[in-house]
Write an enzyme that holds these catalytic residues in place. Structure first.
Site, short mmCIF file in Angstrom:
data_model
loop_
_atom_site.label_atom_id
_atom_site.label_comp_id
_atom_site.label_asym_id
_atom_site.label_seq_id
_atom_site.Cartn_x
_atom_site.Cartn_y
_atom_site.Cartn_z
N TYR A 1 0.82 -1.22 0.00
CA TYR A 1 0.00 0.00 0.00
C TYR A 1 0.85 1.26 0.00
O TYR A 1 0.36 2.35 -0.30
CB TYR A 1 -0.95 0.02 1.20
N LYS B 1 3.21 -15.44 2.42
CA LYS B 1 3.12 -16.19 1.16
C LYS B 1 4.55 -16.54 0.78
O LYS B 1 5.06 -16.16 -0.29
CB LYS B 1 2.39 -15.32 0.12
N ASP C 1 -3.30 -18.19 1.86
CA ASP C 1 -4.47 -18.84 1.26
C ASP C 1 -5.06 -19.87 2.23
O ASP C 1 -6.28 -19.97 2.39
CB ASP C 1 -4.13 -19.48 -0.10
N ASP D 1 -5.40 -6.53 5.92
CA ASP D 1 -6.59 -5.78 5.50
C ASP D 1 -7.70 -6.77 5.15
O ASP D 1 -8.84 -6.67 5.62
CB ASP D 1 -6.19 -4.93 4.28
N ASP E 1 -11.01 -8.23 7.84
CA ASP E 1 -12.42 -8.09 7.47
C ASP E 1 -13.13 -9.44 7.49
O ASP E 1 -14.27 -9.56 7.90
CB ASP E 1 -12.57 -7.45 6.08
#
Ligand code: NAD
Length: 357
Positions: free
Chosen positions: A142, A191, A223, A247, A251
């Site tokens: 980001y 990852k 994942d 992020d 959620d």
């Protein structure tokens, strides 16, 4: 002890829910022998209306001079048409940057009294869950270099992820410290089978782990983590991950708890001060009607006591009072599951918590 707390009620339901949390803090102060000194400052839309800017300098100075900061929410349709740089959300990003907050802590738990709202399968709900998502907040993709260019297949866009050892070390420490206040288990999500930043992340987390022999640590690919959160959420205590993975996963975690109006959060930096706020927004559709659920903000105040001031027993007392109010059937409209009878207002729900403190 005396603690100075800056209040940033903000917009919409912000002033109503922050007022509820203040009453709870005052009661805790009286019960445990602390005084809380509150200073209220402007942020977001109300600050734009009063001063022309979403984050007045006075607000930043007051926050930096206080022991901790409690925020309601910012934003609303009134300011939606302003240019991006002058929008209420700029106030929020600005105060996080000014306070150097790089760690976001978001607990997600299933309240036994609200099991019916959980979208997961009954056997998973039966086991319950109570986890803490620790998300890196100021680095990664980001904030990396981005742009447009001419590529192999014509015009393309790119974003880059970069993490320094320093950034990973400090978020890992925040996660291990949080785990010490909980069940002492950290799952680090990355990852590493694909990304070099993730390989550095993994190496660094394990090096930091050596300083916390009392905390267990393991790795999980992102994942798989997305899958385990809905298949076996009780498996997690503290989860630590990068900005973008966090992020998305935070959620997902808030959704499985089934009651977004109950979830608090904390953003922390190098000092213990921190910014504490509910994860929901300013709910303009119910603002000024005394209908808002104050519990996420009250629970944010409990997090403040635990993380900023080390007042563990006081934080536990607030959480227990909220649990009991829910078990006793106290409901604001958002968690009433469509019921129309016996719905509590924001001030009534606050009173119910106060009664149980
Ligand atoms: P929202 O969270 O404000 O509202 C979504 C829905 O949940 C609405 O129906 C609302 O009434 C309900 N709701 C939210 N909090 C509630 C509470 N405590 N009690 C009862 N019901 C509650 O999200 P939105 O509608 O997408 O955004 C509204 C405004 O809030 C926008 O301007 C947005 O930019 C802003 N926002 C601010 C923050 C923040 O300050 N951290 C976060 C998200 C959104």
């Amino acid at each position: 002890m005396n603690y100075r707390i800056t209040l940033l009620p903000g917009d919409g339901i912000g002033p109503e829910i922050v007022a509820g949390a203040v009453k709870v803090l005052e009661k805790i102060g009286a019960r445990f022998g602390h005084t809380f000194e509150f200073t209220t400052c402007l942020i977001g839309g109300c600050a734009i209306d009063a001063t022309g800017e979403p984050l007045p300098r006075e607000t930043v100075e007051t926050c930096l001079a206080s022991d901790s900061v409690l925020l309601g929410a910012v934003g609303g349709p009134k300011w939606d048409t302003l240019p991006a740089a002058q929008r209420p959300e700029k106030g929020l990003l600005g105060i996080r940057a000014a306070m150097g907050l790089y760690t976001n802590l978001r607990p997600a738990r299933l309240y036994p009294a609200l099991r019916g709202a959980c979208p997961l399968r009954a056997d998973i709900v039966e086991k319950g869950f109570d986890l803490m998502m620790v998300r890196e907040l100021t680095g990664g993709i980001y904030f990396g270099e981005r742009g447009r260019r001419e590529g192999k297949y014509g015009p393309e866009a790119y974003d880059t992820e970069a993490y320094s050892v320093m950034e990973i070390e400090r978020i890992a420490r925040a996660a291990f410290e949080a785990a010490r206040k909980r069940r002492k288990d950290v799952v680090s999500i990355d990852k590493a089978n694909v990304l070099e930043t993730s390989r550095l992340w993994r190496e660094t987390v394990h090096r930091v782990a050596a300083d916390y022999p009392d905390v267990t640590v393991s790795d999980m690919l992102v994942d798989n983590a997305a899958m385990q959160l809905v298949r076996n959420p009780s498996r997690f205590d503290v989860v630590v991950t990068s900005n973008m993975f966090g992020d998305i996963l935070s959620d997902e975690a808030s959704q499985i708890s089934g009651s977004i109006g109950l979830l608090p959060s904390a953003s922390l930096g190098e000092t213990r001060r921190g910014l504490y706020e509910p994860i929901h927004g300013s709910a303009p559709d119910i603002a000024g009607q005394n209908k808002a659920n104050p519990l996420a903000t009250i629970l944010s105040a409990a997090m403040m006591l635990r993380y900023a001031f080390d007042l563990e027993a006081e934080a536990d007392a607030i959480e227990a009072a909220v649990d009991q109010a829910l078990l006793d059937g106290c409901r604001t409209a958002d968690i009433a599951g469509g019921a129309t009878e016996g719905i509590l207002s924001c001030t009534q729900m606050t009173q119910e918590v106060l009664k149980r403190l």
